[in-house]
Design a protein around this motif. Structure first.
Motif, mmCIF file in Angstrom:
data_model
loop_
_atom_site.group_PDB
_atom_site.id
_atom_site.type_symbol
_atom_site.label_atom_id
_atom_site.label_comp_id
_atom_site.label_asym_id
_atom_site.label_seq_id
_atom_site.Cartn_x
_atom_site.Cartn_y
_atom_site.Cartn_z
ATOM 1 N N THR A 23 38.040 25.670 31.964
ATOM 2 C CA THR A 23 38.089 26.894 32.782
ATOM 3 C C THR A 23 37.149 26.766 33.982
ATOM 4 O OG1 THR A 23 36.296 27.931 31.526
ATOM 5 C CG2 THR A 23 38.538 28.464 30.829
ATOM 6 N N ALA A 24 37.376 27.628 34.968
ATOM 7 C CA ALA A 24 36.530 27.602 36.161
ATOM 8 C C ALA A 24 35.104 28.048 35.823
ATOM 9 C CB ALA A 24 37.128 28.512 37.232
ATOM 10 N N ARG A 25 34.994 29.074 34.967
ATOM 11 C CA ARG A 25 33.635 29.526 34.636
ATOM 12 C C ARG A 25 32.846 28.398 33.972
ATOM 13 N NH1 ARG A 25 36.330 33.700 30.530
ATOM 14 N NH2 ARG A 25 37.963 33.313 32.046
ATOM 15 N N THR A 41 33.320 39.663 42.814
ATOM 16 C CA THR A 41 33.918 38.561 42.047
ATOM 17 C C THR A 41 34.267 39.062 40.657
ATOM 18 O OG1 THR A 41 33.805 36.194 41.565
ATOM 19 C CG2 THR A 41 31.854 37.470 41.015
ATOM 20 N N CYS A 42 34.881 38.182 39.924
ATOM 21 C CA CYS A 42 35.308 38.490 38.562
ATOM 22 C C CYS A 42 34.103 38.472 37.618
ATOM 23 C CB CYS A 42 36.283 37.387 38.188
ATOM 24 S SG CYS A 42 37.016 37.572 36.607
ATOM 25 N N VAL A 49 33.652 37.502 34.703
ATOM 26 C CA VAL A 49 33.427 36.313 33.866
ATOM 27 C C VAL A 49 32.514 35.296 34.552
ATOM 28 C CG1 VAL A 49 35.689 36.606 32.770
ATOM 29 C CG2 VAL A 49 35.432 34.894 34.575
ATOM 30 N N MET A 50 32.313 35.455 35.856
ATOM 31 C CA MET A 50 31.439 34.516 36.560
ATOM 32 C C MET A 50 29.965 34.738 36.227
ATOM 33 S SD MET A 50 33.560 32.562 37.522
ATOM 34 C CE MET A 50 32.654 31.317 38.397
ATOM 35 N N THR A 55 32.511 32.264 47.288
ATOM 36 C CA THR A 55 33.924 32.315 46.905
ATOM 37 C C THR A 55 34.811 32.200 48.138
ATOM 38 O OG1 THR A 55 33.317 33.791 45.093
ATOM 39 C CG2 THR A 55 35.646 33.701 45.669
ATOM 40 N N ASP A 71 33.374 28.327 44.888
ATOM 41 C CA ASP A 71 34.405 28.790 43.963
ATOM 42 C C ASP A 71 35.739 28.785 44.714
ATOM 43 O OD1 ASP A 71 36.173 30.162 42.377
ATOM 44 O OD2 ASP A 71 34.804 31.793 41.861
ATOM 45 N N THR A 79 38.643 28.909 43.252
ATOM 46 C CA THR A 79 39.663 29.410 42.333
ATOM 47 C C THR A 79 40.870 29.964 43.078
ATOM 48 O OG1 THR A 79 38.054 29.871 40.639
ATOM 49 C CG2 THR A 79 40.015 31.194 40.561
ATOM 50 N N GLN A 80 40.619 30.592 44.234
ATOM 51 C CA GLN A 80 41.721 31.181 44.999
ATOM 52 C C GLN A 80 42.173 30.252 46.135
ATOM 53 O OE1 GLN A 80 40.390 35.213 46.001
ATOM 54 N NE2 GLN A 80 41.205 35.881 44.039
ATOM 55 N N SER A 104 40.638 26.772 39.528
ATOM 56 C CA SER A 104 41.235 27.244 38.272
ATOM 57 C C SER A 104 42.751 27.078 38.374
ATOM 58 C CB SER A 104 40.871 28.720 38.054
ATOM 59 O OG SER A 104 41.384 29.173 36.826
ATOM 60 N N ARG A 110 45.444 27.910 36.572
ATOM 61 C CA ARG A 110 46.479 28.890 36.256
ATOM 62 C C ARG A 110 46.610 29.994 37.305
ATOM 63 N NH1 ARG A 110 42.029 30.651 33.743
ATOM 64 N NH2 ARG A 110 41.821 32.886 33.289
ATOM 65 N N LYS A 111 45.737 30.004 38.297
ATOM 66 C CA LYS A 111 45.864 31.001 39.361
ATOM 67 C C LYS A 111 46.937 30.604 40.377
ATOM 68 C CE LYS A 111 42.743 33.170 37.320
ATOM 69 N NZ LYS A 111 41.351 32.868 37.345
ATOM 70 N N TRP A 119 38.312 43.227 41.792
ATOM 71 C CA TRP A 119 38.189 43.028 40.391
ATOM 72 C C TRP A 119 37.624 44.339 39.888
ATOM 73 C CZ3 TRP A 119 37.027 39.192 44.051
ATOM 74 C CH2 TRP A 119 37.701 37.958 43.897
HETATM 75 C C1 LIG Z 1 37.191 34.228 42.019
HETATM 76 C C2 LIG Z 1 37.266 33.798 40.589
HETATM 77 N N1 LIG Z 1 36.485 32.790 40.175
HETATM 78 C C3 LIG Z 1 36.520 32.351 38.901
HETATM 79 C C4 LIG Z 1 37.327 32.932 37.957
HETATM 80 C C5 LIG Z 1 37.307 32.418 36.543
HETATM 81 O O1 LIG Z 1 38.315 31.486 36.309
HETATM 82 P P1 LIG Z 1 38.539 30.959 34.803
HETATM 83 O O2 LIG Z 1 39.239 32.081 34.098
HETATM 84 O O3 LIG Z 1 39.393 29.725 34.943
HETATM 85 O O4 LIG Z 1 37.207 30.705 34.233
HETATM 86 C C6 LIG Z 1 38.141 33.984 38.324
HETATM 87 C C7 LIG Z 1 38.985 34.609 37.301
HETATM 88 O O5 LIG Z 1 39.684 35.548 37.442
HETATM 89 C C8 LIG Z 1 38.123 34.429 39.673
HETATM 90 O O6 LIG Z 1 38.914 35.445 40.059
#
Ligand SMILES: Cc1ncc(COP(=O)(O)O)c(C=O)c1O
Length: 317
Positions: free
Chosen positions: A29-31, A52-53, A55-56, A92, A115, A117-118, A133, A135-136, A272
């Motif tokens: 996972t990204a986190r 941000t999300c 989970v970070m 990000t 980051d 991810t996007q 990440s 799956r995004k 988020w």
């Molecule tokens: C900007 C951003 N960074 C990181 C993540 C976390 O990614 P992952 O679920 O692969 O850990 C997200 C998850 O929604 C996100 O929106």
């Protein structure tokens, strides 16, 4: 060494092209990619954007280093004068339209983690630690890529994704609504997971993707929406700052559009919801959370779908 099996029944049949980030470290996972960077460095503090999300926040808590939130301005740049010694700033690449700002942040703060991810297609700048990440952007269960100069001195288990594909299969066979609860459950299952290597299933799926076709379609879709909406979009998009975006970010001071679109089966996420608990209602971040519509531009979408998005939006304005 175990003997290679020859013949017998088949595994899932996929193309064997190349991964887009074939030189990166493939993780779950990204986190956890962020956790990997923190575990391989001596930073004692990380600056994390409010926008941000949630989970970070997991990695700094797991690694037990201090974190401090920072605000961004309307142009997505950090409102931070300077960072402390032994600290690093997480930046990000919002929506995949902030490539130039990654460079600005890197020059200003020197110790930065990106980051992406996007922004799956944006490559790292210089040798800055950068993560993604999977799956995004693609129909895969999990997975992350990380560019990081140091490697973690620890054996990592390889993840298993077998139990995380039901939402992908359900969406394919039965439709979006049937699979939604499974998608949510899948997302929830990543909380608290240790750093693992990317599963063989995800890696095989990531090797089967036609990256150029998808990039081209996403860019075409992005520009189509941009042409239709740029005059009313409150976000000033720098077209020089884009490699391949995740969504078209449309910001407008009007309530209720997200639900109106969802009722018309145009699925627009909210980035988020946790941010509303962290910031003042008058802040930039609060406004972005409540009013930004990340319009879909992905590889499944064609011009007639985009026309449907635009006409539904304009009906509502
Ligand atoms: C900007 C951003 N960074 C990181 C993540 C976390 O990614 P992952 O679920 O692969 O850990 C997200 C998850 O929604 C996100 O929106």
């Amino acid at each position: 060494m175990s003997m290679k099996p020859i013949g017998g029944y088949f595994e899932l049949e996929l193309n064997k092209f190349s991964e887009y980030h074939k030189d990166a470290i493939a993780l779950n996972t990204a986190r956890n990619a962020l956790e990997y960077v923190l575990r391989t460095s001596e930073y004692q503090k990380i600056y994390i954007p409010y926008y941000t999300c949630d989970v970070m926040l997991e990695p700094s808590k797991k690694v037990n280093i201090e974190f401090e939130f920072y605000h961004i301005d309307k142009g997505f740049l950090p409102i931070v004068e300077a960072i402390e010694n032994n600290a690093v700033l997480l930046y990000t690449n919002y929506f995949g339209i902030c490539d130039k700002l990654v460079e600005v942040a890197a020059r200003k703060f020197s110790r930065v983690i990106v980051d992406n991810t996007q922004a799956f297609y944006s490559l790292p700048v210089n040798s800055i630690s950068t993560f993604y990440s999977c799956r995004k952007f693609f129909g895969v269960p999990d997975g992350s890529y990380l560019y990081c100069a140091r490697s973690l001195n620890q054996e990592l288990e390889t993840d298993l994704s077998e139990g995380r594909i039901s939402h992908l299969i359900k969406r394919l066979e039965q439709g979006a609504e049937e699979g939604f609860a499974y998608f949510r459950a899948n997302d929830a299952s990543f909380v608290g997971q240790p750093i693992k290597r990317m599963s063989k299933l995800t890696q095989a799926l990531m090797m089967s993707i036609d990256y150029e076709r998808i990039k081209k379609r996403r860019l075409e879709n992005f520009f189509y929406l941009h042409n239709a909406l740029k005059d009313i979009n409150e976000i000033r998009i720098d077209l020089e700052s884009i490699t391949c975006p995740m969504v078209y970010p449309f910001l407008i001071n009007k309530e209720g559009i997200r639900n109106a679109l969802i009722n018309r089966k145009i699925f627009v996420a909210q980035y988020w919801p946790n941010v509303m608990e962290w910031v003042d209602p008058n802040s930039v971040e609060f406004y972005l959370t409540t009013h930004l519509l990340p319009l879909p531009i992905d590889q499944r979408i064609d011009k007639s779908d985009l026309d449907r998005i635009v006409s539904n939006l304009k009906n509502y304005l």
